[in-house]
Design a protein around this motif. Structure first.
Motif, PDB file in Angstrom:
ATOM      1  N   SER A 139      -9.125   9.314   9.850  1.00 46.85           N
ATOM      2  CA  SER A 139      -7.565  10.660   9.504  1.00 46.85           C
ATOM      3  C   SER A 139      -6.660   9.934  10.078  1.00 46.85           C
ATOM      4  CB  SER A 139      -8.663  11.556   8.903  1.00 46.85           C
ATOM      5  OG  SER A 139      -9.274  11.878  10.284  1.00 46.85           O
ATOM      6  N   SER A 140      -6.520   9.256  10.909  1.00 46.82           N
ATOM      7  CA  SER A 140      -5.110   9.220  11.696  1.00 46.82           C
ATOM      8  C   SER A 140      -3.852   8.703  11.232  1.00 46.82           C
ATOM      9  CB  SER A 140      -5.396   7.645  12.766  1.00 46.82           C
ATOM     10  OG  SER A 140      -4.335   7.192  13.375  1.00 46.82           O
ATOM     11  N   THR A 141      -3.140   9.753  11.765  1.00 48.30           N
ATOM     12  CA  THR A 141      -1.691   9.899  11.456  1.00 48.30           C
ATOM     13  C   THR A 141      -0.802   8.887  12.303  1.00 48.30           C
ATOM     14  OG1 THR A 141      -1.428  11.739  12.071  1.00 48.30           O
ATOM     15  CG2 THR A 141      -2.394  11.668   9.917  1.00 48.30           C
ATOM     16  N   THR A 142      -1.339   7.430  13.045  1.00 50.57           N
ATOM     17  CA  THR A 142      -0.458   6.791  13.514  1.00 50.57           C
ATOM     18  C   THR A 142      -0.928   5.830  13.198  1.00 50.57           C
ATOM     19  OG1 THR A 142      -2.046   6.696  15.350  1.00 50.57           O
ATOM     20  CG2 THR A 142      -0.138   8.906  15.636  1.00 50.57           C
ATOM     21  N   GLY A 143       0.331   4.806  13.517  1.00 51.97           N
ATOM     22  CA  GLY A 143      -0.100   3.170  13.361  1.00 51.97           C
ATOM     23  C   GLY A 143       0.580   3.338  12.208  1.00 51.97           C
ATOM     24  N   SER A 144       0.449   1.694  11.705  1.00 54.14           N
ATOM     25  CA  SER A 144       0.357   1.067  10.237  1.00 54.14           C
ATOM     26  C   SER A 144      -0.576   0.583   9.772  1.00 54.14           C
ATOM     27  CB  SER A 144       1.589   0.450  10.577  1.00 54.14           C
ATOM     28  OG  SER A 144       1.209  -0.587  11.483  1.00 54.14           O
ATOM     29  N   GLU A 145      -0.406   0.319   8.113  1.00 54.88           N
ATOM     30  CA  GLU A 145      -1.112  -0.272   7.712  1.00 54.88           C
ATOM     31  C   GLU A 145      -0.310  -1.283   6.456  1.00 54.88           C
ATOM     32  OE1 GLU A 145      -5.104   1.131   5.710  1.00 54.88           O
ATOM     33  OE2 GLU A 145      -3.249   2.194   4.568  1.00 54.88           O
ATOM     34  N   THR A 146      -0.890  -2.424   6.341  1.00 53.82           N
ATOM     35  CA  THR A 146      -0.203  -3.018   5.681  1.00 53.82           C
ATOM     36  C   THR A 146      -0.284  -3.297   4.190  1.00 53.82           C
ATOM     37  OG1 THR A 146       0.430  -4.168   7.544  1.00 53.82           O
ATOM     38  CG2 THR A 146       0.508  -5.743   4.940  1.00 53.82           C
ATOM     39  N   ILE A 147      -0.252  -3.793   3.064  1.00 54.36           N
ATOM     40  CA  ILE A 147      -0.417  -3.309   1.467  1.00 54.36           C
ATOM     41  C   ILE A 147       0.193  -5.087   1.017  1.00 54.36           C
ATOM     42  CG2 ILE A 147      -0.615  -2.536  -0.601  1.00 54.36           C
ATOM     43  CD1 ILE A 147      -0.147  -0.395   0.451  1.00 54.36           C
ATOM     44  N   SER A 148      -0.355  -6.021   0.522  1.00 54.20           N
ATOM     45  CA  SER A 148      -0.085  -6.894   0.018  1.00 54.20           C
ATOM     46  C   SER A 148       0.321  -7.138  -1.190  1.00 54.20           C
ATOM     47  CB  SER A 148      -0.800  -8.043   0.608  1.00 54.20           C
ATOM     48  OG  SER A 148      -1.084  -8.516   1.467  1.00 54.20           O
ATOM     49  N   VAL A 149       1.683  -7.693  -1.409  1.00 52.31           N
ATOM     50  CA  VAL A 149       2.248  -6.778  -3.049  1.00 52.31           C
ATOM     51  C   VAL A 149       2.665  -7.901  -4.140  1.00 52.31           C
ATOM     52  CG1 VAL A 149       4.097  -6.448  -4.206  1.00 52.31           C
ATOM     53  CG2 VAL A 149       3.346  -4.826  -1.895  1.00 52.31           C
ATOM     54  N   GLY A 150       1.715  -8.667  -4.897  1.00 56.30           N
ATOM     55  CA  GLY A 150       2.069  -9.548  -5.983  1.00 56.30           C
ATOM     56  C   GLY A 150       2.544 -10.390  -6.819  1.00 56.30           C
ATOM     57  N   THR A 151       3.032 -10.677  -7.132  1.00 56.91           N
ATOM     58  CA  THR A 151       4.525 -11.600  -7.423  1.00 56.91           C
ATOM     59  C   THR A 151       5.372 -11.266  -8.869  1.00 56.91           C
ATOM     60  OG1 THR A 151       3.273 -12.840  -8.721  1.00 56.91           O
ATOM     61  CG2 THR A 151       4.183 -13.787  -7.056  1.00 56.91           C
ATOM     62  N   ASP A 152       4.550  -9.649  -8.857  1.00 56.43           N
ATOM     63  CA  ASP A 152       4.947  -8.869  -9.858  1.00 56.43           C
ATOM     64  C   ASP A 152       5.069  -7.965  -9.031  1.00 56.43           C
ATOM     65  OD1 ASP A 152       2.561  -7.385  -8.999  1.00 56.43           O
ATOM     66  OD2 ASP A 152       1.596  -7.314 -10.797  1.00 56.43           O
ATOM     67  N   GLY A 153       5.440  -7.274  -8.222  1.00 58.64           N
ATOM     68  CA  GLY A 153       6.105  -6.770  -7.078  1.00 58.64           C
ATOM     69  C   GLY A 153       5.351  -4.665  -7.710  1.00 58.64           C
ATOM     70  N   VAL A 154       4.281  -5.132  -8.130  1.00 63.71           N
ATOM     71  CA  VAL A 154       3.567  -3.857  -9.255  1.00 63.71           C
ATOM     72  C   VAL A 154       3.131  -3.163  -7.377  1.00 63.71           C
ATOM     73  CG1 VAL A 154       2.186  -2.294 -10.219  1.00 63.71           C
ATOM     74  CG2 VAL A 154       3.489  -3.911 -10.849  1.00 63.71           C
ATOM     75  N   VAL A 155       2.793  -1.493  -6.964  1.00 56.67           N
ATOM     76  CA  VAL A 155       2.649  -1.166  -5.873  1.00 56.67           C
ATOM     77  C   VAL A 155       1.322   0.298  -7.023  1.00 56.67           C
ATOM     78  CG1 VAL A 155       2.725   0.193  -3.643  1.00 56.67           C
ATOM     79  CG2 VAL A 155       4.382  -1.569  -4.261  1.00 56.67           C
ATOM     80  N   ASN A 156       0.425   0.325  -6.405  1.00 56.14           N
ATOM     81  CA  ASN A 156       0.031   1.274  -6.154  1.00 56.14           C
ATOM     82  C   ASN A 156       0.755   2.657  -6.007  1.00 56.14           C
ATOM     83  OD1 ASN A 156      -2.977   2.473  -6.172  1.00 56.14           O
ATOM     84  ND2 ASN A 156      -3.114   1.570  -7.894  1.00 56.14           N
ATOM     85  N   ALA A 157       0.353   3.540  -6.652  1.00 55.36           N
ATOM     86  CA  ALA A 157       0.876   4.773  -6.182  1.00 55.36           C
ATOM     87  C   ALA A 157      -0.510   5.388  -5.058  1.00 55.36           C
ATOM     88  CB  ALA A 157       1.269   5.804  -7.704  1.00 55.36           C
ATOM     89  N   GLU A 158      -1.933   5.383  -5.847  1.00 54.96           N
ATOM     90  CA  GLU A 158      -2.584   5.919  -5.704  1.00 54.96           C
ATOM     91  C   GLU A 158      -3.117   5.099  -3.984  1.00 54.96           C
ATOM     92  OE1 GLU A 158      -6.848   7.721  -5.681  1.00 54.96           O
ATOM     93  OE2 GLU A 158      -6.567   6.424  -7.501  1.00 54.96           O
ATOM     94  N   LEU A 174       5.608  -8.672   0.217  1.00 60.57           N
ATOM     95  CA  LEU A 174       6.049  -9.231  -0.762  1.00 60.57           C
ATOM     96  C   LEU A 174       6.165 -10.068  -0.960  1.00 60.57           C
ATOM     97  CD1 LEU A 174       9.546  -7.461  -1.337  1.00 60.57           C
ATOM     98  CD2 LEU A 174       7.187  -6.292  -1.900  1.00 60.57           C
ATOM     99  N   SER A 175       4.990 -10.919  -2.117  1.00 58.89           N
ATOM    100  CA  SER A 175       5.173 -11.942  -2.128  1.00 58.89           C
ATOM    101  C   SER A 175       6.835 -12.586  -3.106  1.00 58.89           C
ATOM    102  CB  SER A 175       3.997 -12.218  -3.088  1.00 58.89           C
ATOM    103  OG  SER A 175       2.644 -11.850  -3.016  1.00 58.89           O
ATOM    104  N   GLY A 176       7.065 -11.961  -3.424  1.00 60.21           N
ATOM    105  CA  GLY A 176       8.693 -11.913  -4.332  1.00 60.21           C
ATOM    106  C   GLY A 176       9.503 -11.689  -3.647  1.00 60.21           C
ATOM    107  N   THR A 177      10.591 -11.482  -4.312  1.00 61.47           N
ATOM    108  CA  THR A 177      12.039 -10.231  -3.991  1.00 61.47           C
ATOM    109  C   THR A 177      12.309  -9.285  -4.331  1.00 61.47           C
ATOM    110  OG1 THR A 177      12.834 -11.171  -5.320  1.00 61.47           O
ATOM    111  CG2 THR A 177      13.319 -12.928  -4.601  1.00 61.47           C
TER     112      THR A 177
END
Length: 527
Positions: A139-158, A174-177
């Motif tokens: 439950s740390s609130t420091t640091g960072s996390e990476t989410i890879s996003v596909g070519t459709d660009g959609v990010v999951n809200a949850e 991002l895989s795309g633009t």
């Protein structure tokens, strides 16, 4: 959608290093995984009968064989085998995961370790989480996390919401633009000034503090709610026509491109409509551009390209290695230009370096192509224009002063300066754009610019008196005692001599350039 995992550096204890020397090195007789996959989280250990000081990597694959992540396991304990623990969150979209353990020299073996794990759910939890990828979880609130996003660009809200719940910075790779970001994934954190969204691809990086997004205003314009709002973020290289236009604009100024133009844009999308978010108020948002070569900061600047005028303008920019960090409170096309400008009448002048620096940054112009006239006085409108350029402000719009008519060269810059609270008018409603500015007025404008850039030092009355005491003409200051003291404290203004301030003297173009250079350095807008 592929996900990447932030790796955690494995740490070993002195005791276990000693044990690794004392215990015989034997063949890899016992190795494998001891893990669970529950509610979207894989946790447990990879173990081996031989010790290694190299942190073992654990790779993850979906059931189709696509790699979806990698993490580094951290040494935990020796209990007959050497155990290296890991935890990865945000796997709720998968019903099973194939794990691949240490290979090569990590455990002095050549055989990989495999295990397939199937997701289960605890009572009351049937959605598998969605917290994004990360080594370590918790439950740390420091640091960072990476989410890879596909070519459709959609990010999951949850997934986005859970990631921000655990980390201060979330990176969308991002895989795309483009990325389509559901605002409801950010909604719980919009007032937390530690939360930052970084969006990156091969063209550049966009750093968005969540407090700068002003999503309620954006949703209101679209007649929707933040919960139903989407953000479409674009980081896209210029097409050939735009790239050529930027190159031509740089060439016309005697410069060359060292980072090709990239479009950074943010669009709010409602159910049936959309609107662009053109600015972030007084918050400067960073964008990183990769450079084609290492540059000298003295002769290089970030620029904004205006397609309507086909002109370039200065953007506050600092350089590190082969990367430029551009800071501005609006969206547009951005590039980096290298210049080498000077003027025949500043050779040997005390302000030559400052003038050349700001000329290369497109902040100051010459009176002609070859002359700067450093000792000439400067008008209120001229200095307002310089400060507005230095801050990279938008100059569209008009001014409310009775003597600043529409269509004058200074109309936009005076309006921008007034909106940013950099200038005041007189009691009769005039601005007096063509009146010369004295050092007292100039210092006040620079201090307001420091305040706008959130770089103004605080000076209390006692400190004010201490700062002004060395100057025998401090009594001639009419109204800007605190502003002059702040300018001295910030290193923006010097005395005319060791004991004279010259507050009522007309300011010169050389003095103006020098104060602007110091302002930009104090605000960390140039290096």
């Amino acid at each position: 959608m592929k996900f990447s995992v932030l790796q955690k550096t494995a740490q070993t204890t002195v005791l276990m290093m000693m044990l690794s020397v004392l215990l015989p090195v034997i063949a890899f007789a016992a190795n494998g995984f001891s893990v669970t996959f529950q509610n979207g989280t894989v946790s447990g250990s990879v173990y081996a009968s031989t010790y290694s000081s190299v942190a073992p990597s654990v790779y993850m694959y979906d059931k189709a064989g696509n790699q979806i992540g990698v993490t580094t396991a951290t040494y935990s304990v020796y209990d007959g085998v050497y155990r290296y623990n890991f935890t990865v969150t945000g796997l709720g979209v998968y019903d099973q995961i194939r794990l691949k353990g240490p290979v090569g020299g990590e455990f002095n073996v050549n055989d990989a370790v495999y295990q397939t794990v199937y997701q289960t759910y605890s009572p009351g939890n049937n959605n598998g989480g969605g917290g994004g990828w990360g080594g370590g979880g918790g439950s740390s609130t420091t640091g960072s996390e990476t989410i890879s996003v596909g070519t459709d660009g959609v990010v999951n809200a949850e997934q986005l919401d859970n990631s921000f719940d655990q980390y201060d910075t979330v990176v969308l790779n991002l895989s795309g633009t483009t990325a389509t970001i559901p605002a409801k994934g950010l909604e719980s954190f919009l007032t937390n000034d530690k939360k930052v969204l970084r969006i990156t691809n091969s063209s550049g990086t966009y750093v968005l503090p969540l407090t700068a997004l002003r999503l309620s205003d954006l949703a209101s314009k679209l007649s929707t709610t933040v919960t139903d709002l989407n953000l479409k973020v674009t980081i896209a290289p210029a097409d050939t026509a735009t790239a050529d236009a930027v190159s031509q604009a740089a060439g016309a100024l005697g410069g060359s491109i060292v980072a090709q133009p990239v479009d950074f844009s943010l669009v709010g999308v409602g159910k049936d409509n959309a609107t662009a978010a053109h600015d972030f108020g007084s918050t400067y948002v960073s964008r990183m551009l990769p450079l084609t070569e290492e540059v000298q900061a003295f002769e290089t600047t970030g620029v904004m390209y205006d397609p309507s005028t086909k002109k370039l303008s200065f953007v506050p920019t600092v350089f590190s290695g082969k990367e430029a960090v551009l800071k501005r409170n609006g969206n547009s096309w951005y590039a980096v230009v290298k210049m080498k400008k000077s003027f025949s009448d500043i050779t040997g002048h005390w302000a030559q370096t400052n003038i050349e620096l700001l000329a290369n940054k497109l902040v100051v112009d010459g009176v002609t192509d070859t002359s700067f006239q450093p000792e000439r006085s400067i008008t209120r409108a001229e200095f307002a224009a310089l400060v507005v350029r230095a801050l990279g402000l938008d100059t569209t719009g008009s001014a409310s002063f009775t003597d600043v008519a529409a269509g004058q060269w200074y109309t936009g810059v005076v309006g921008a300066a007034a909106r940013a609270n950099l200038v005041d008018g007189y009691e009769d409603g005039t601005f007096r754009p063509n009146a010369t500015i004295n050092r007292e007025e100039l210092a006040a404008m620079v201090v307001r610019a420091l305040d706008y850039a959130k770089a103004k030092p605080s000076v209390n009355p006692g400190r004010e008196q201490e700062l002004l005491a060395p100057f025998k003409d401090a009594g001639t200051i009419v109204w800007a005692q605190n502003e002059l003291a702040v300018a001295i404290e910030a290193g923006i203004i010097d005395g005319m001599t060791d004991d004279t301030l010259g507050a009522r003297n007309d300011a010169t173009r050389a003095q103006s350039a020098t104060m602007l250079k110091r302002l930009l350095q104090r605000a960390n807008f140039i290096n």
